[in-house]
Design a protein around this motif. Structure first.
Motif, PDB file in Angstrom:
ATOM      1  N   GLN A   1       0.819  -1.204   0.000  1.00 41.10           N
ATOM      2  CA  GLN A   1       0.000   0.000   0.000  1.00 41.10           C
ATOM      3  C   GLN A   1       0.859   1.263   0.000  1.00 41.10           C
ATOM      4  OE1 GLN A   1      -3.017  -0.085   3.028  1.00 41.10           O
ATOM      5  NE2 GLN A   1      -3.783  -2.082   2.365  1.00 41.10           N
ATOM      6  N   LYS A   2       0.323   2.303  -0.648  1.00 39.49           N
ATOM      7  CA  LYS A   2       1.003   3.593  -0.734  1.00 39.49           C
ATOM      8  C   LYS A   2       0.199   4.642   0.022  1.00 39.49           C
ATOM      9  CE  LYS A   2       3.063   2.457  -5.199  1.00 39.49           C
ATOM     10  NZ  LYS A   2       4.439   2.364  -4.741  1.00 39.49           N
ATOM     11  N   ALA A   3       0.871   5.689   0.449  1.00 40.59           N
ATOM     12  CA  ALA A   3       0.210   6.735   1.233  1.00 40.59           C
ATOM     13  C   ALA A   3      -0.737   7.577   0.392  1.00 40.59           C
ATOM     14  CB  ALA A   3       1.257   7.631   1.889  1.00 40.59           C
ATOM     15  N   ASN A   4      -0.467   7.688  -0.908  1.00 39.57           N
ATOM     16  CA  ASN A   4      -1.273   8.528  -1.794  1.00 39.57           C
ATOM     17  C   ASN A   4      -1.749   7.705  -2.979  1.00 39.57           C
ATOM     18  OD1 ASN A   4      -2.376  10.581  -3.383  1.00 39.57           O
ATOM     19  ND2 ASN A   4      -0.778  12.038  -2.816  1.00 39.57           N
ATOM     20  N   PHE A   5      -3.046   7.749  -3.272  1.00 41.39           N
ATOM     21  CA  PHE A   5      -3.626   6.971  -4.375  1.00 41.39           C
ATOM     22  C   PHE A   5      -2.890   7.189  -5.688  1.00 41.39           C
ATOM     23  CE2 PHE A   5      -8.112   7.491  -2.342  1.00 41.39           C
ATOM     24  CZ  PHE A   5      -7.807   6.508  -1.405  1.00 41.39           C
ATOM     25  N   GLU A   6      -2.526   8.448  -5.982  1.00 44.57           N
ATOM     26  CA  GLU A   6      -1.991   8.755  -7.303  1.00 44.57           C
ATOM     27  C   GLU A   6      -0.635   8.099  -7.555  1.00 44.57           C
ATOM     28  OE1 GLU A   6      -0.851  12.920  -8.078  1.00 44.57           O
ATOM     29  OE2 GLU A   6      -1.092  13.266  -5.937  1.00 44.57           O
TER      30      GLU A   6
END
Length: 196
Positions: free
Chosen positions: A48-53
């Motif tokens: 998982q990443k902190a920002n969707f983009e």
């Protein structure tokens, strides 16, 4: 036509998008962050990443879905979504434009003080994600590559929507003139946004 509303978190993109959708016949309100939530839900925490983009899939899937809607319908598509990196902007918006799809891109700008006031009004001033990205995104989205910057400091939601519609040569329905009713509509939008 796609109307893309960019700008820092808390500037009022969703409020403006909802106002435009309500007043443009047959307009579609498209939520790119729904794809981000799907990715967050399905991916293990280690991926998982902190920002969707920052997900390549987020950019590709939104590009593909927007392309499908834009080429399969005649409806105006309104997209309230911050894109803070030129590369990501080029992948989605640039890709759509390369397909011959009209994308009008507006960056809603406001001072940090005005944004903080708007966040307070929505009860969202203590949102850690919003506060941590506010300064960075404000700086990045106010670069020359992000055209059609609207200074919204002294504008109401209705005035911003009117300006965007005029610049896009779109006929829109009249605004709600009763300030209490307009306030209730905007309050409802804020509530839906918090629980979306």
């Amino acid at each position: 036509m796609i109307i893309w509303l960019n700008g820092p978190f808390g500037v009022g993109k969703m409020q403006v998008a909802t106002e435009l959708q309500r007043r443009i016949n047959g307009a579609i309100l498209y939520h790119p962050d729904d794809i981000g939530r799907l990715l967050t839900k399905q991916l293990p925490q280690t991926l998982q990443k902190a920002n969707f983009e920052d997900y390549p899939e987020w950019r590709q899937w939104n590009y593909q879905l927007l392309k499908k809607i834009a080429t399969s319908t005649q409806q105006t598509i309104i997209v309230p979504m911050t894109i803070s990196k030129q590369q990501y902007f080029d992948e989605i918006v640039g890709g759509l434009q390369n397909e011959g799809i009209t994308v009008r891109h507006f960056t809603l700008a406001a001072t940090p003080e005005v944004i903080a006031k708007r966040l307070r009004q929505r009860g969202n001033l203590n949102n850690v994600f919003t506060l941590s990205h506010l300064k960075q995104v404000a700086e990045q989205t106010e670069t020359p590559q992000f055209a059609e910057i609207l200074d919204t400091n002294e504008m109401t939601i209705v005035e911003i929507a009117n300006t965007i519609a005029k610049q896009c040569s779109i006929r829109i329905k009249p605004a709600i003139t009763n300030p209490v009713l307009q306030g209730l509509v905007q309050f409802g939008t804020g509530v839906r946004q918090r629980f979306h």
